[in-house]
Design a protein around this motif. Structure first.
Motif, PDB file in Angstrom:
ATOM      1  N   MET B  38       0.835  -1.206   0.000  1.00  0.00           N
ATOM      2  CA  MET B  38       0.000   0.000   0.000  1.00  0.00           C
ATOM      3  C   MET B  38       0.868   1.254   0.000  1.00  0.00           C
ATOM      4  N   GLU B  39       1.924   1.227   0.770  1.00  0.00           N
ATOM      5  CA  GLU B  39       2.842   2.377   0.772  1.00  0.00           C
ATOM      6  C   GLU B  39       3.441   2.578  -0.613  1.00  0.00           C
ATOM      7  N   ILE B  42       0.953   4.260  -2.820  1.00  0.00           N
ATOM      8  CA  ILE B  42       0.814   5.690  -2.497  1.00  0.00           C
ATOM      9  C   ILE B  42       2.001   6.473  -3.061  1.00  0.00           C
ATOM     10  N   LEU B  43       3.192   5.958  -2.818  1.00  0.00           N
ATOM     11  CA  LEU B  43       4.388   6.664  -3.296  1.00  0.00           C
ATOM     12  C   LEU B  43       4.411   6.717  -4.825  1.00  0.00           C
ATOM     13  N   GLN B  46       1.190   9.300  -5.744  1.00  0.00           N
ATOM     14  CA  GLN B  46       0.823  10.502  -5.009  1.00  0.00           C
ATOM     15  C   GLN B  46       1.085  11.780  -5.808  1.00  0.00           C
ATOM     16  N   SER B  47       2.194  11.826  -6.563  1.00  0.00           N
ATOM     17  CA  SER B  47       2.488  13.049  -7.308  1.00  0.00           C
ATOM     18  C   SER B  47       1.528  13.239  -8.474  1.00  0.00           C
TER      19      SER B  47
END
Lengths: 349, 215
Positions: B38-39, B42-43, B46-47
């Motif tokens: 999940m991280e 997101i990473l 996210q941008s």
């Protein structure tokens, strides 16, 4: 510049490469030959380029941490996912257990059926018998059987009592009152006739007769019988006809007494009842033909006899106990017809 | 020209397809409770999510908050993600919906005036000159060079903000995020023809805004 809506859509799709190859070629040819369209295409392309050239802005670095912080107070993904996996696992395990249990039960049932078919019938019977005899203990089924035996109602009595008397009206009135007092709930039927019917002998013709048909409990009948005992000395004869299980066959007890009737009727077993009735019939017949009848009667009155059936309690001049509604629901197993045959004699009083 | 456009398109979609395969693996790991996956998601996004949201709502703080909210919703609902559309499409649908709802709640983002004098008053003569050169140049300037042009950037952003929310969303998804029409239709849950017409009107209006600046 004037807008050309449809052309703009076509040109935009051309710029974005969203047209099919054939249309793409056609638009390209159109642009090559039409300056206005070429200019319009250039303008739209510039707009696209202007926006496309906008630099990508990096996300703030704290987004990940903020997302984690936002989810801190809520069920975490991994936990919910684990729960889902765990639930699925639990369901799967439970399903397997249920299936295994069902299979096991099915197998046991099949084996039981096979064993029962081959071996069990004799074994079960023997073991049950041994249990009862050796240990003196009853199995559940035995207990149920014995209990039901004990609770079986007394065998129904069916018969007719024929009383001959010279005091017919008084005796009939007395019997009627005794029935009213002691067997109020009993089904009774009284009929009068002046000539004998059915099985009457020739000598009975022209004699007045009264019939009382009773259907009552043995307890009520005992009370009635105790009261009838008070007029027994007013009877010329008393004969009890006991019906047997064979149609048309009867045991006839001549010179029957109230005590003997009680002894016969109160037998629970019909077979035993027949034996007692026959014994009394033989006994009374012998006594009738033997000399010294009065002596034998006196001896019998002192209760010295071969058979000592339970004696009814005589309650002359005592208030008859009223039956409770519960008692009226007792088993009405006495079916008796009392026939009173009279002669031309003075009144009892 | 056509070849360049098609090449861009195919490259973009191929990138998304490859990304979808990787996303599917990450999503499966998430289903199994892998928080690292999940991280990673997101990473990875996210941008891009933040950039799209920022271009639609124009406020960096709100964009950051909406991005954060998007990922929270994604994580909370990833259990119900059925994979009928790609994870990328599904995630952008959440982001755009959140942003458009936010725009509806905030009237300050609404620009109704296309008055030329008002539009022109906002920019300096230097900006006018840059924009004029850009529009009159028949060649295709290097986007990287354009991106470093501060005046042009401001004009582009301000012009974008003058579009209505629905048009801005379509233009951003197409010209900034690089989605094809079909994917835009899925993200916005609209018909393909609607995407086509809405994009056409948005660009025409954008052209009008730019011409108004130059007048």
């Amino acid at each position: 510049m004037k807008e050309i809506p449809n052309m703009d859509e076509l040109l935009n799709s051309f710029i974005d490469g969203e047209l099919p190859a054939r249309q793409q070629t056609e638009v390209q040819r159109l642009v090559d030959h039409e300056e206005k369209i070429a200019q319009r295409l250039q303008q739209l392309r510039k707009c696209k380029m202007l926006l496309s050239s906008l630099p990508v802005t990096e996300a703030p670095p704290q987004i990940l941490e903020n997302v984690k912080a936002s989810l801190a107070g809520k069920p975490l993904l991994d936990e919910s996912a684990f729960r889902r996996t765990e639930r699925a696992g639990t369901r799967h395990l439970l399903g397997r257990k249920v299936f295994a249990a069902a299979a096991m039960l099915g197998l046991v049932r099949i084996l039981t059926a096979v064993v029962y078919t081959i071996v069990a019938p004799e074994t079960v019977t023997q073991s049950r018998g041994q249990k009862t005899e050796d240990r003196g203990q009853k199995t559940d089924s035995d207990f149920r059987l014995l209990t039901s035996d004990f609770r079986l109602p007394a065998a129904p009595f069916s018969g007719r009592l024929e009383l001959r008397t010279s005091y017919l009206p008084a005796v009939v009135a007395f019997i009627n009152r005794a029935i009213e007092d002691n067997v109020p709930s009993a089904t009774k039927h009284r009929g009068q006739r002046t000539e004998g019917r059915g099985q009457k002998t020739d000598s009975d013709f022209r004699l007045p007769t009264s019939d009382f048909r009773l259907i009552c409990s043995s307890e009520s009948f005992n009370l009635l019988l105790a009261e009838l005992g008070n007029i027994w000395d007013k009877l010329d004869s008393a004969t009890l006809f006991v019906d047997t299980q064979v149609f048309g066959q009867r045991v006839v007890v001549d010179a029957v007494t109230a005590e003997q009737i009680s002894g016969i009727v109160n037998q629970d077993d019909s077979k035993r009842r027949m034996e007692v009735a026959k014994d009394f019939a033989v006994l009374n017949n012998i006594a009738e033909h033997l000399p010294g009848r009065e002596i034998l009667t006196a001896i019998d009155d002192t209760t010295v006899g071969l058979i000592t059936p339970p004696k009814p309690v005589l309650t002359w001049n005592q208030k008859t106990e009223k039956k409770s509604p519960a008692r009226t629901k007792e088993n009405k197993n006495i079916h008796l017809t009392i026939t009173v045959v009279g002669g031309d004699r003075p009144s009892l009083n | 020209m056509t070849e360049v456009a098609n090449t861009d398109r195919y490259a973009s979609e191929r990138r998304i397809d490859i990304s979808s395969e990787k996303d599917a693996v990450l999503v499966r790991r998430c289903w199994q409770g892998d928080s690292a996956a999940m991280e990673e998601l997101i990473l990875k996004y996210q941008s891009r999510i933040y950039n799209v949201i920022l271009k639609i709502c124009a406020d960096p703080d709100d964009a950051a908050e909406l991005t954060q909210e998007t990922f929270v919703k994604v994580i909370e609902n990833i259990d119900g993600f059925e994979g009928r559309s790609g994870f990328y499409t599904w995630m952008f649908r959440i982001a755009v919906n959140l942003t458009l709802n936010y725009c509806q709640r905030n009237a300050r983002l609404r620009f109704s005036s296309l008055d030329a004098s008002e539009a022109k008053a906002q920019y300096s003569s230097q900006a006018d000159r840059v924009l004029k050169e850009f529009l009159s140049d028949d060649s295709s300037p290097d986007p990287a060079v354009m991106a470093q042009n501060k005046e042009l950037y401001e004009i582009a952003v301000e012009s974008l903000m003058k579009l209505d929310d629905a048009q801005r969303a379509v233009v951003v998804l197409r010209d900034i995020e690089g989605m094809n029409y079909a994917r835009i239709a899925k993200v916005l849950d609209i018909e393909l023809g609607t995407v086509r017409s809405r994009l056409s009107r948005a660009r025409s209006k954008l052209r009008q805004i730019l011409e108004a600046i130059l007048q």
